[in-house]
Design an enzyme around this catalytic site. Structure first.
Site, PDB file in Angstrom:
ATOM      1  N   ASP A  73      -5.285  -9.653   1.324  1.00 19.89           N
ATOM      2  CA  ASP A  73      -4.452 -10.544   2.126  1.00 19.89           C
ATOM      3  C   ASP A  73      -4.378 -10.127   3.584  1.00 19.89           C
ATOM      4  OD1 ASP A  73      -3.108  -8.263   1.009  1.00 19.89           O
ATOM      5  OD2 ASP A  73      -1.236  -9.041   1.813  1.00 19.89           O
ATOM      6  N   LYS A 185       3.485 -12.343  -2.089  1.00 18.38           N
ATOM      7  CA  LYS A 185       3.742 -11.015  -1.524  1.00 18.38           C
ATOM      8  C   LYS A 185       4.474 -11.160  -0.199  1.00 18.38           C
ATOM      9  CE  LYS A 185       1.477  -7.030   0.567  1.00 18.38           C
ATOM     10  NZ  LYS A 185       0.215  -6.347   0.881  1.00 18.38           N
ATOM     11  N   GLU A 225       8.433  -5.550  -2.581  1.00 17.73           N
ATOM     12  CA  GLU A 225       7.783  -4.356  -2.023  1.00 17.73           C
ATOM     13  C   GLU A 225       8.446  -3.898  -0.729  1.00 17.73           C
ATOM     14  OE1 GLU A 225       3.427  -2.916  -0.273  1.00 17.73           O
ATOM     15  OE2 GLU A 225       3.822  -5.030  -0.592  1.00 17.73           O
ATOM     16  N   GLU A 227       8.018  -1.301   1.569  1.00 16.56           N
ATOM     17  CA  GLU A 227       7.008  -0.254   1.766  1.00 16.56           C
ATOM     18  C   GLU A 227       7.577   0.905   2.570  1.00 16.56           C
ATOM     19  OE1 GLU A 227       2.632   0.394   3.877  1.00 16.56           O
ATOM     20  OE2 GLU A 227       3.360  -1.639   3.512  1.00 16.56           O
ATOM     21  N   LYS A 267       6.655  -3.352  -6.559  1.00 15.94           N
ATOM     22  CA  LYS A 267       5.533  -2.641  -5.929  1.00 15.94           C
ATOM     23  C   LYS A 267       6.055  -1.507  -5.047  1.00 15.94           C
ATOM     24  CE  LYS A 267       1.230  -3.752  -3.440  1.00 15.94           C
ATOM     25  NZ  LYS A 267       1.355  -3.103  -2.128  1.00 15.94           N
ATOM     26  N   GLY A 306      -2.454   3.462   0.014  1.00 18.24           N
ATOM     27  CA  GLY A 306      -2.392   4.014   1.351  1.00 18.24           C
ATOM     28  C   GLY A 306      -3.104   5.352   1.450  1.00 18.24           C
ATOM     29  N   SER A 331      -1.886  -1.928  -7.058  1.00 20.37           N
ATOM     30  CA  SER A 331      -2.092  -3.053  -6.145  1.00 20.37           C
ATOM     31  C   SER A 331      -2.676  -2.448  -4.873  1.00 20.37           C
ATOM     32  CB  SER A 331      -0.781  -3.782  -5.857  1.00 20.37           C
ATOM     33  OG  SER A 331      -0.991  -4.817  -4.907  1.00 20.37           O
ATOM     34  N   TYR A 393      -0.769  -5.245   9.255  1.00 25.36           N
ATOM     35  CA  TYR A 393      -1.745  -6.285   8.984  1.00 25.36           C
ATOM     36  C   TYR A 393      -1.077  -7.616   8.858  1.00 25.36           C
ATOM     37  CZ  TYR A 393      -0.367  -5.887   4.048  1.00 25.36           C
ATOM     38  OH  TYR A 393       0.328  -5.864   2.870  1.00 25.36           O
TER      39      TYR A 393
END
Length: 393
Positions: A73, A185, A225, A227, A267, A306, A331, A393
């Site tokens: 993505d 997501k 998620e 992160e 996630k 990562g 994922s 991103y």
């Protein structure tokens, strides 16, 4: 990563159920009770939606044994950076060629259960003129979509970010569902070097909860998620401490927004030291801290990477070799694509070799999800560090 280990009694979707523009189940469904711990009936109310049964089935399908999620993505700008690394210009034709290579790898669906797409990709066709969504469904892979609108500075914080995109999310999600997407997501981040401040944690948790509720209302299983960025010199204990606080806040607001827990994919980032920490953690240490986090905060999960391709696989394998009650899967984006991209190099004659590299990484992580990965035959490319400071991103 995402997970749905609470869904043992739910049937798995047949690939024929994914018909573009058609809901998988027409009948209204009653939401099941949350299976975390005994709660008095008056303490928590979970709403029922017409998509409830479908959401549970989709989550169960994505969390099938030995399979995980291919995250492809990346925004057009980020995809351009990847293409530039092999000397290709960032054009729609080159992005289309690379995405075609990924989704057309023969047998990919044996190891991959879901693919997260960028909006351009959801509506894109392959170089042969076949819709990418249709090709994924043929492989038994559930199409997903990144629905946020990116990170922006959070006013009043310690140079932290918040994720925008709630405005118009309902209408966008409905359109994505009609195009064939079945899960979503939303990338929000928490930075340890910058705090994290209470404001940033609350904003991340509330935004994720609103996104999750809106997604479910429109038939999309949300990946939840928050992160925890790898940036920083902090040790693994500090990551563990922050992750506990963040996930406690996330689940509080998920409940406040009446999110159907059985219809989400979780996630969490693996619990690792900061990328610049001088003390590195072994796969066993990463597994121990991550499983401890899951036991304290999370009902079930897919894990985000990562790290290098090899590190991500070894850490996942160590977690699945340790006793745990969840479906813990993967994922990954770069941890699946890096060697594939470098092998391709933009040359048509390298497509098969690149697809073989993708399948090797997918199979390795499939084995790791089952706790059966040995690490034999790994390339030097797979061992290269993939961390990018301030990655976006």
């Amino acid at each position: 990563m995402a997970s749905a280990s609470l869904l043992k009694s739910s049937p798995v979707l047949d690939k024929s159920d994914f018909v573009k523009g058609q809901p998988l189940l027409r009948q209204p469904a009653v939401a099941a009770a949350v299976h975390f711990q005994p709660i008095s009936p008056s303490a928590l109310t979970i709403r029922a939606t017409s998509y409830a049964e479908e959401l549970v089935k989709t989550a169960k399908t994505i969390a099938s044994p030995g399979r995980g999620i291919l995250a492809m993505d990346e925004s057009n700008a980020t995809c351009g950076k990847r293409l530039a690394s092999i000397g290709l210009e960032n054009t729609e034709a080159n992005r289309q060629a690379y995405r075609t290579l990924l989704v057309s790898a023969p047998g990919l669906g044996q190891y991959i259960s879901g693919a997260i797409l960028f909006e351009e990709t959801l509506y894109q066709s392959t170089v042969d003129g076949k819709k990418i969504v249709d090709l994924l469904v043929e492989q038994g892979i559930v199409p997903g979509i990144k629905t946020d609108k990116g990170l922006v500075p959070l006013a009043g914080s310690n140079n932290e970010s918040w994720c925008q995109g709630l405005d118009g999310l309902a209408s966008r999600s409905a359109a994505y569902y009609q195009q064939g997407a079945r899960f979503a997501k939303w990338r929000t981040v928490v930075s340890i070097p910058n705090g994290p401040s209470a404001l940033a944690v609350k904003e991340a948790a509330w935004g994720l909860a609103r996104y999750a509720a809106i997604s479910q209302d429109n038939g999309l299983v949300p990946i939840v998620e928050p992160e925890i960025l790898l940036d920083g010199e902090h040790g693994i204990e500090r990551t563990f401490e922050v992750a506990q606080k963040v996930w406690a806040e996330v689940f509080f607001y998920l409940a406040q927004n009446n999110v159907l827990f059985e219809g989400i994919l979780l996630k969490p980032s693996m619990v690792t030291p900061g990328a610049e920490c001088k003390v590195k953690a072994t796969p066993e240490e990463v597994a121990d801290y991550t499983l401890k986090l899951l036991k304290r905060r999370i009902p079930s999960a897919f894990l985000s990477g990562g790290q290098s391709e090899l590190e991500a696989t070894l850490n996942l394998n160590a977690m699945n070799q340790a006793p745990n009650p969840w479906h813990v899967s993967f994922s990954y984006a770069r941890a699946l694509q890096n060697t594939c991209l470098k092998t391709w190099g933009g040359l048509p004659e390298n497509v098969k070799a690149a697809q073989d590299a993708l399948l090797l990484r997918a199979k390795s992580n499939s084995l790791a999800q089952l706790g059966k990965y040995t690490g034999e035959g790994e390339s030097e490319e797979a061992k290269k560090e993939l961390f990018v400071k301030g990655y976006s991103y």
